[in-house]
Design an enzyme around this catalytic site. Structure first.
Site, mmCIF file in Angstrom:
data_model
loop_
_atom_site.group_PDB
_atom_site.id
_atom_site.type_symbol
_atom_site.label_atom_id
_atom_site.label_comp_id
_atom_site.label_asym_id
_atom_site.label_seq_id
_atom_site.Cartn_x
_atom_site.Cartn_y
_atom_site.Cartn_z
ATOM 1 N N ASP A 47 44.660 46.577 42.317
ATOM 2 C CA ASP A 47 43.747 47.155 41.322
ATOM 3 C C ASP A 47 43.163 48.444 41.892
ATOM 4 O O ASP A 47 43.519 48.867 43.007
ATOM 5 C CB ASP A 47 42.654 46.157 40.910
ATOM 6 C CG ASP A 47 41.790 45.686 42.067
ATOM 7 O OD1 ASP A 47 41.652 46.428 43.068
ATOM 8 O OD2 ASP A 47 41.242 44.568 41.993
ATOM 9 N N ASP A 89 36.556 38.749 39.248
ATOM 10 C CA ASP A 89 36.334 39.720 40.314
ATOM 11 C C ASP A 89 35.212 40.679 39.916
ATOM 12 O O ASP A 89 34.927 40.852 38.725
ATOM 13 C CB ASP A 89 37.612 40.511 40.588
ATOM 14 C CG ASP A 89 38.700 39.654 41.223
ATOM 15 O OD1 ASP A 89 38.358 38.637 41.858
ATOM 16 O OD2 ASP A 89 39.889 40.010 41.079
ATOM 17 N N TYR A 138 42.407 37.606 27.924
ATOM 18 C CA TYR A 138 41.970 38.817 28.622
ATOM 19 C C TYR A 138 42.468 40.053 27.885
ATOM 20 O O TYR A 138 43.508 40.025 27.223
ATOM 21 C CB TYR A 138 42.555 38.875 30.039
ATOM 22 C CG TYR A 138 42.116 37.767 30.966
ATOM 23 C CD1 TYR A 138 40.989 37.914 31.783
ATOM 24 C CD2 TYR A 138 42.850 36.590 31.062
ATOM 25 C CE1 TYR A 138 40.603 36.911 32.651
ATOM 26 C CE2 TYR A 138 42.470 35.578 31.927
ATOM 27 C CZ TYR A 138 41.342 35.737 32.717
ATOM 28 O OH TYR A 138 40.968 34.738 33.576
ATOM 29 N N ARG A 183 46.148 40.833 37.414
ATOM 30 C CA ARG A 183 46.630 42.037 38.108
ATOM 31 C C ARG A 183 48.039 41.830 38.663
ATOM 32 O O ARG A 183 48.862 42.755 38.685
ATOM 33 C CB ARG A 183 45.657 42.458 39.212
ATOM 34 C CG ARG A 183 45.264 41.383 40.197
ATOM 35 C CD ARG A 183 44.030 41.816 40.993
ATOM 36 N NE ARG A 183 43.290 40.662 41.460
ATOM 37 C CZ ARG A 183 43.097 40.376 42.752
ATOM 38 N NH1 ARG A 183 43.610 41.157 43.685
ATOM 39 N NH2 ARG A 183 42.395 39.323 43.097
#
Length: 296
Positions: free
Chosen positions: A80, A38, A66, A172
């Site tokens: 988010d 993203d 991550y 997320r």
């Protein structure tokens, strides 16, 4: 021009933006990417070039690592900080020990509901387009693989974690579900993809820094790195000719034993990828990805 580029995507750019930057430099060769990030996210974006684009599925299978930051006690429609953020009234403030107690249920093969603001398609349309139009988005939950969860730092409301997971995982949404198991909500404020397989951020290129054709040619990595998770076998000149002709080849018993599964990477003695092989209907191995003509 054939190979793999490991790029460090900056914040504010879409994955498509980066592919377009590469495409302008490598034409007429094709390019693409193996795993969307993203605009909020930064880090490893693997961009295959030329023959490498035929191996995207193998890169997508590699585990991804991550580092993410979640803000507890908050909710947003996008899960988010880029959405409409709402702070909860008097939410619980879990302790570090309470958070650690919940982590095991999110390891292994788990079911995850993807976010409404995602690139997944619903009746042929992107979910995020429907969500932006105010329409109800119904996405089916799906199984994902989470290999490792590690808390790096916690000081309420900020929770920093390292996550190693398989393809299709929404980080997320992982933070969302962890927070809900603690009786609260969370949104993601930062995300860095530090690795895809052994493509690591420390070796990644900055696409905004002197990123011309010469730099790309110097930085292209071998296509064999796309199939790093497959067992390999060395093929000789005669076998390369047979593969170029679309014929089956015999794999030596020791290599066949090494393969042990459904696919094997056929390599030159110099370590370059010739083909990806699968067992044929008869005895021998057939190519499912074939670059043998490059070695004739």
């Amino acid at each position: 021009m054939h190979g793999i580029l490991n790029i460090n995507k900056p914040a504010g750019k879409t994955s498509r933006d980066i592919v377009n930057i590469v495409q302008r430099q490598v034409r007429p060769a094709k390019t693409g990417h193996a795993g969307t990030l993203d605009p909020l996210a930064t880090g490893v974006l693997v961009c295959p070039v030329g023959h490498g684009t035929k191996l995207i599925e193998y890169i997508q299978r590699l585990p991804k690592t991550y580092e993410a930051v979640f803000l507890l006690g908050r909710h947003s429609d996008t899960e988010d900080i880029e959405g409409a953020v709402i702070e909860l009234e008097s939410p619980p403030q879990p302790t570090l020990a309470e958070i650690e107690t919940q982590l095991p249920q999110f390891l292994g093969t788990i079911s995850q509901m993807p976010p409404a603001y995602s690139a997944l398609k619903v009746d042929g349309k992107r979910a995020y387009d429907l969500a932006r139009q105010g329409k109800e988005v119904k996405l089916a939950s799906r199984e994902i693989e989470v290999y490792q969860l590690e808390i790096l730092q916690y000081q309420y409301p900020r929770l920093s974690m390292r996550i190693e997971c398989g393809s299709g995982t929404y980080v997320r949404s992982l933070g969302r579900d962890l927070a809900r198991s603690l009786g609260t909500e969370a949104i993601m404020s930062e995300l860095v993809r530090t690795a895809i397989g052994d493509f690591r951020i420390e070796e990644a290129l900055n696409p905004l820094d002197s990123f011309d054709r010469e730099k790309i040619e110097q930085s292209l990595q071998s296509t064999c790195r796309a199939v790093q998770a497959l067992p390999s076998v060395v093929v000789d000149a005669e076998q390369i000719v047979r593969l170029a002709q679309g014929k089956l080849i015999d794999v030596k018993p020791s290599a066949s034993g090494q393969a042990g599964g459904n696919e094997v990477a056929a390599m030159t003695s110099e370590g370059e990828l010739v083909a990806v092989l699968q067992p044929g209907k008869e005895s021998g191995w057939r190519s499912v990805k074939n670059f043998a003509n490059d070695y004739l």
